[in-house]
Design an enzyme around this catalytic site. Structure first.
Site, PDB file in Angstrom:
ATOM      1  N   CYS A 122      43.088 -30.685  49.018  1.00  0.00           N
ATOM      2  CA  CYS A 122      42.191 -29.470  48.200  1.00  0.00           C
ATOM      3  C   CYS A 122      42.137 -30.111  46.722  1.00  0.00           C
ATOM      4  O   CYS A 122      40.870 -29.594  46.162  1.00  0.00           O
ATOM      5  CB  CYS A 122      42.924 -28.310  47.927  1.00  0.00           C
ATOM      6  N   HIS A 259      39.767 -24.385  42.984  1.00  0.00           N
ATOM      7  CA  HIS A 259      39.859 -24.538  44.418  1.00  0.00           C
ATOM      8  C   HIS A 259      40.112 -23.340  44.896  1.00  0.00           C
ATOM      9  O   HIS A 259      41.028 -22.339  44.425  1.00  0.00           O
ATOM     10  CB  HIS A 259      41.035 -25.389  44.686  1.00  0.00           C
ATOM     11  N   ASN A 290      40.022 -20.440  52.651  1.00  0.00           N
ATOM     12  CA  ASN A 290      40.494 -21.562  52.027  1.00  0.00           C
ATOM     13  C   ASN A 290      39.800 -22.909  52.789  1.00  0.00           C
ATOM     14  O   ASN A 290      40.143 -23.212  53.943  1.00  0.00           O
ATOM     15  CB  ASN A 290      41.747 -21.879  52.133  1.00  0.00           C
TER      16      ASN A 290
END
Length: 334
Positions: A122, A259, A290
């Site tokens: 990420c 993020h 996500n």
């Protein structure tokens, strides 16, 4: 005395354009609830996620990247032939080699640029952005395409109550080019390998191969509470370090693009950093989920497209995830 000629790069680098691609299929929480014992209310309260996008067979890692790249190039006002480098961050391209960046470079008509993949979870977009900046300032490239792309639906265990609702698919891309004034700040990045077990693939590919047909396909798993505590407390410190390195304070910010891991993490970071009310905060996770390396450029693209952020705004971006790795920097939006 060295005989090597010094590099002749640009004094600085900047993000010139941004593009995103979300798969056409929208998957609401109700679909996730078909395979786990939970509720829409629980998913929303724990993650803030209402829906996510899942890719079809045709929406491959390369195909989604090409769509996002095309939009970023158009936004930057340059052609693919001008691209000197293609950097792709992904953990869901299942070919070990060749790098998907080489396929993308060829299919967009970029000629013969440097092209390579990176695996930084990420935080991958931040890693790619930093590498692109270095290439431009060093002089080995003038324009670099940085892509974050994931098909995490391929690595989701739909029976895992802790993660089944988290992940989505998509691609985000930016064009990085030369600048005459600072527009990408110093990067604060690093890793904490002693925590690598908190987010991981359930089994390595070799174990899956050796187990044959009886094996369950590898998926992403995580220790939710440990990751939450680390992200909220440690990453807020990293974000502050990025502000300090750029020579600004939270009051100087216009936009915060973390993020898109979890809405609770985002809100907690905003509180810990004491961001002023005028700062626009990306909360794209609500309808995108996500998307790992794709989440920051996707969120950036949506903020600009909807007018919540504008060209020239000062934004703090921070990515963090499996490794555990992280990267934060301050940028001027294109």
């Amino acid at each position: 005395m060295s005989k090597i000629k010094p590099s002749q790069g640009a004094p600085y680098a900047r993000i010139m354009g941004v593009g995103g691609y979300r798969p056409t299929r929208v998957v609401p929480n109700e679909v996730i609830l078909e395979t786990i014992d939970s509720s829409d209310e629980w998913i929303r309260s724990r993650s803030g996620i209402v829906s996510r996008h899942w890719a079809s067979d045709e929406e491959t890692v390369a195909a989604m990247s090409i769509e996002a790249a095309g939009k970023a190039l158009a936004d930057a006002g340059i052609t693919a032939q001008q691209v000197d480098g293609v950097i792709v961050s992904t953990v869901s391209h299942f070919k070990q080699t060749p790098a998907v960046a080489t396929e993308i470079a060829d299919r967009i008509g970029a000629g013969r640029p440097a092209a390579f993949d990176i695996s930084a979870g990420c935080a991958g977009f931040g890693y790619g952005l930093t590498l692109a900046k270095g290439m431009i300032v060093e002089g080995s490239a003038q324009y670099v395409l940085v892509i974050g792309v994931e098909r995490l639906s391929d690595l989701t265990d739909l029976e895992d109550r802790a993660t089944a609702f988290l992940f989505g698919d998509g691609a985000g891309a930016v064009v990085v080019g030369p600048a005459q004034e600072p527009a990408i700040g110093p990067t604060v990045w690093g890793s904490e390998g002693d925590k690598s077990e908190t987010i991981k693939q359930t089994v390595p590919w070799s174990d899956y191969r050796n187990a044959g047909e009886v094996a369950k396909f590898p998926a992403i798993t995580q220790e939710g509470q440990a990751v939450f505590r680390w992200a909220v407390f440690e990453m807020a410190k990293v974000a502050q370090q990025a502000l300090d390195a750029a020579g600004i304070t939270a009051d100087d910010l216009d936009v915060f693009i973390p993020h898109q891991a979890n809405m609770r993490i985002i809100d907690s970071m905003v509180k810990t950093l004491k961001l002023p009310e005028h700062v626009t905060v990306a909360r794209d996770v609500e309808t995108t989920g996500n998307t790992s390396a794709a989440s920051i450029p996707l969120a950036m693209e949506r903020l600009l497209a909807t007018g919540q952020a504008k060209s020239g705004d000062t934004a703090l971006v921070i990515g963090f995830g499996a490794g555990l790795v992280y990267a934060a920097t301050v940028v001027t939006l294109p």
